[in-house]
Design a protein around this motif. Sequence first.
Motif, PDB file in Angstrom:
ATOM      1  N   THR A 327       0.828  -1.216   0.000  1.00  0.00           N
ATOM      2  CA  THR A 327       0.000   0.000   0.000  1.00  0.00           C
ATOM      3  C   THR A 327       0.860   1.262   0.000  1.00  0.00           C
ATOM      4  O   THR A 327       0.544   2.239   0.688  1.00  0.00           O
ATOM      5  CB  THR A 327      -0.949   0.010   1.216  1.00  0.00           C
ATOM      6  OG1 THR A 327      -0.165  -0.162   2.411  1.00  0.00           O
ATOM      7  CG2 THR A 327      -1.980  -1.088   1.120  1.00  0.00           C
ATOM      8  N   GLY A 328       1.955   1.217  -0.743  1.00  0.00           N
ATOM      9  CA  GLY A 328       2.736   2.428  -0.945  1.00  0.00           C
ATOM     10  C   GLY A 328       3.977   2.553  -0.101  1.00  0.00           C
ATOM     11  O   GLY A 328       4.771   3.473  -0.309  1.00  0.00           O
ATOM     12  N   HIS A 329       4.178   1.655   0.874  1.00  0.00           N
ATOM     13  CA  HIS A 329       5.384   1.747   1.719  1.00  0.00           C
ATOM     14  C   HIS A 329       6.450   0.801   1.171  1.00  0.00           C
ATOM     15  O   HIS A 329       6.915  -0.123   1.847  1.00  0.00           O
ATOM     16  CB  HIS A 329       5.045   1.424   3.171  1.00  0.00           C
ATOM     17  CG  HIS A 329       4.100   2.391   3.792  1.00  0.00           C
ATOM     18  ND1 HIS A 329       2.732   2.250   3.705  1.00  0.00           N
ATOM     19  CD2 HIS A 329       4.312   3.547   4.478  1.00  0.00           C
ATOM     20  CE1 HIS A 329       2.152   3.261   4.326  1.00  0.00           C
ATOM     21  NE2 HIS A 329       3.088   4.066   4.805  1.00  0.00           N
ATOM     22  N   ASP A 330       6.814   1.034  -0.097  1.00  0.00           N
ATOM     23  CA  ASP A 330       7.817   0.170  -0.707  1.00  0.00           C
ATOM     24  C   ASP A 330       9.200   0.535  -0.169  1.00  0.00           C
ATOM     25  O   ASP A 330       9.403   1.591   0.419  1.00  0.00           O
ATOM     26  CB  ASP A 330       7.788   0.279  -2.227  1.00  0.00           C
ATOM     27  CG  ASP A 330       7.801   1.727  -2.713  1.00  0.00           C
ATOM     28  OD1 ASP A 330       7.731   2.627  -1.864  1.00  0.00           O
ATOM     29  OD2 ASP A 330       7.883   1.950  -3.928  1.00  0.00           O
ATOM     30  N   GLY A 331      10.141  -0.356  -0.389  1.00  0.00           N
ATOM     31  CA  GLY A 331      11.477  -0.150   0.147  1.00  0.00           C
ATOM     32  C   GLY A 331      11.612  -0.606   1.578  1.00  0.00           C
ATOM     33  O   GLY A 331      12.584  -0.283   2.255  1.00  0.00           O
ATOM     34  N   SER A 332      10.627  -1.391   2.073  1.00  0.00           N
ATOM     35  CA  SER A 332      10.666  -1.856   3.451  1.00  0.00           C
ATOM     36  C   SER A 332      11.560  -3.094   3.573  1.00  0.00           C
ATOM     37  O   SER A 332      11.768  -3.826   2.608  1.00  0.00           O
ATOM     38  CB  SER A 332       9.256  -2.184   3.945  1.00  0.00           C
ATOM     39  OG  SER A 332       8.443  -1.024   3.900  1.00  0.00           O
ATOM     40  N   LEU A 333      12.072  -3.303   4.787  1.00  0.00           N
ATOM     41  CA  LEU A 333      12.978  -4.424   5.034  1.00  0.00           C
ATOM     42  C   LEU A 333      12.582  -5.143   6.316  1.00  0.00           C
ATOM     43  O   LEU A 333      12.100  -4.514   7.264  1.00  0.00           O
ATOM     44  CB  LEU A 333      14.426  -3.951   5.160  1.00  0.00           C
ATOM     45  CG  LEU A 333      15.033  -3.185   3.988  1.00  0.00           C
ATOM     46  CD1 LEU A 333      15.109  -1.704   4.332  1.00  0.00           C
ATOM     47  CD2 LEU A 333      16.431  -3.689   3.670  1.00  0.00           C
ATOM     48  N   THR A 334      12.807  -6.458   6.345  1.00  0.00           N
ATOM     49  CA  THR A 334      12.554  -7.238   7.550  1.00  0.00           C
ATOM     50  C   THR A 334      13.370  -8.511   7.507  1.00  0.00           C
ATOM     51  O   THR A 334      14.016  -8.814   6.498  1.00  0.00           O
ATOM     52  CB  THR A 334      11.052  -7.555   7.705  1.00  0.00           C
ATOM     53  OG1 THR A 334      10.820  -8.141   8.987  1.00  0.00           O
ATOM     54  CG2 THR A 334      10.584  -8.521   6.620  1.00  0.00           C
ATOM     55  N   THR A 335      13.359  -9.265   8.618  1.00  0.00           N
ATOM     56  CA  THR A 335      14.031 -10.559   8.656  1.00  0.00           C
ATOM     57  C   THR A 335      13.029 -11.628   9.069  1.00  0.00           C
ATOM     58  O   THR A 335      11.988 -11.332   9.675  1.00  0.00           O
ATOM     59  CB  THR A 335      15.208 -10.574   9.653  1.00  0.00           C
ATOM     60  OG1 THR A 335      14.702 -10.542  10.996  1.00  0.00           O
ATOM     61  CG2 THR A 335      16.147  -9.401   9.434  1.00  0.00           C
ATOM     62  N   ALA A 336      13.358 -12.866   8.755  1.00  0.00           N
ATOM     63  CA  ALA A 336      12.524 -14.011   9.135  1.00  0.00           C
ATOM     64  C   ALA A 336      13.409 -15.244   9.260  1.00  0.00           C
ATOM     65  O   ALA A 336      14.414 -15.372   8.555  1.00  0.00           O
ATOM     66  CB  ALA A 336      11.422 -14.257   8.097  1.00  0.00           C
TER      67      ALA A 336
END
Length: 455
Positions: A327-336
């Motif tokens: 929904t527009g918050h591209d460039g996000s990062l996370t780990t799993a």
Amino acid sequence: MSLLKRIEKNQHPVSQSSRLEELHAKRAPSVRQSQNTMSSIKERIQDKLLAELDPQMDITKTDEIRRTMEDMFNQILSTEAIILSRSERQRLFEQIAAEILGFGPLEPLLADDTVSEIMVNGPNHIYVEKKGRLVKTNFNFESDDHVLRIIDRIVSPLGRRIDEAQPLVDARLPDGSRVNAIIPPLALNGPTLTIRKFSKTPLTIENLIQFGSITPEAAEFLRACVLARTNIVVSGGTGAGKTTLLNICSNFIPDDERIVTIENAAELQLAKEHVVTLESRPPNIEGKGEVSIRDLVINSLRMRPDRIVVGECRGGEALDMLQAMNTGHDGSLTTAHANSPRDAIARLETMCLMAGMDLPVRAIREQVASAVDLIVQQARMRDGSRKIINITEVQGMEGDVVVLSDIFVFEQQGFEGGKVIGRLKPTGLRPKFMDKIEDAGIQLPPNIFGARGRF
């Protein structure tokens, strides 16, 4: 070297004459007596210092308190006529200072830059990790209560608690090092403490290249992906280096963007000016006041973030993270946590189901395939080194299957001298989001993806 260690060092091997064995046996009680004497002196002086120190002193002024303590320490030794050598006096003061101002026996290990992890298995068993290998140390605590005091000293400033009602806790040290503690009745060996240390100077991508964890070509590609605002999931097992890589990737984000980081225990060390750091909160003693990662992800959407960085997705927050990416918050990062890029997709699906929404699996897979652009797989190798073993593009859906395409793959060429020999190599495939990278004004070398990737 302690008095006990010096005596032990001077002892003769048992294989010599029976006379030496007899002397050795006679010496043992004196060793124990000397050790008990030093322990008694330490405890007595420590209690006196605590009684005489002003409780209103500003504990943030460590140097000032330390000087005051040293003066009082010398006065007590003189008053009680305790005779110690210069080295014994200095060592005793350092031990007492560590007990009052720091984390007791852990202080030397925390100060040792070669130690990457500290594991306390009860009061008498302290292990460390050095260069990927586990080593038992000669340090120990006095008792279970001593370990509990140090654990409480770590978690109390963070507003967290550990007791029989809440016998496990995640926390962090002031420098961001990750802490996990678990106590009886859950831990049968006594209070157990695990500290994953953070480097005093955060690692950079150049360090990873130097260590052989990534190649310059793959590093340049990752940098381009972050600048082009692709959504990246860093996956891997425990201790594989996910948080370190996430921290490095986050530092590729331009300085003029607003970053919101969300973590269970704040560990990320972003060298950026415009960063908002959010940390979840466990319930209080009454079972109220909990603020979960999921609550923070939802709240962050109202904070006008350019980038959302979630320290780790481990539950229902994965669904909200995917929604934000879509929904527009591209460039996000996370780990799993996952063993491979394919497993990472399955883990994201499972975590979305943990959100409690009655969604069909296909709808979740479509969310995952649409939101995630890249999966970077980290692994801890047999020799203890951490390496990136896959950089994989999520291309979309074909039927009910999420299609993945490896851009870089680690090829192991051998195992020599206790070291894994290999290199992260391009597969020759050009990612489908290359247009997105080029639209961001980034020009990658034509041969970065190998022979088949030329354009």
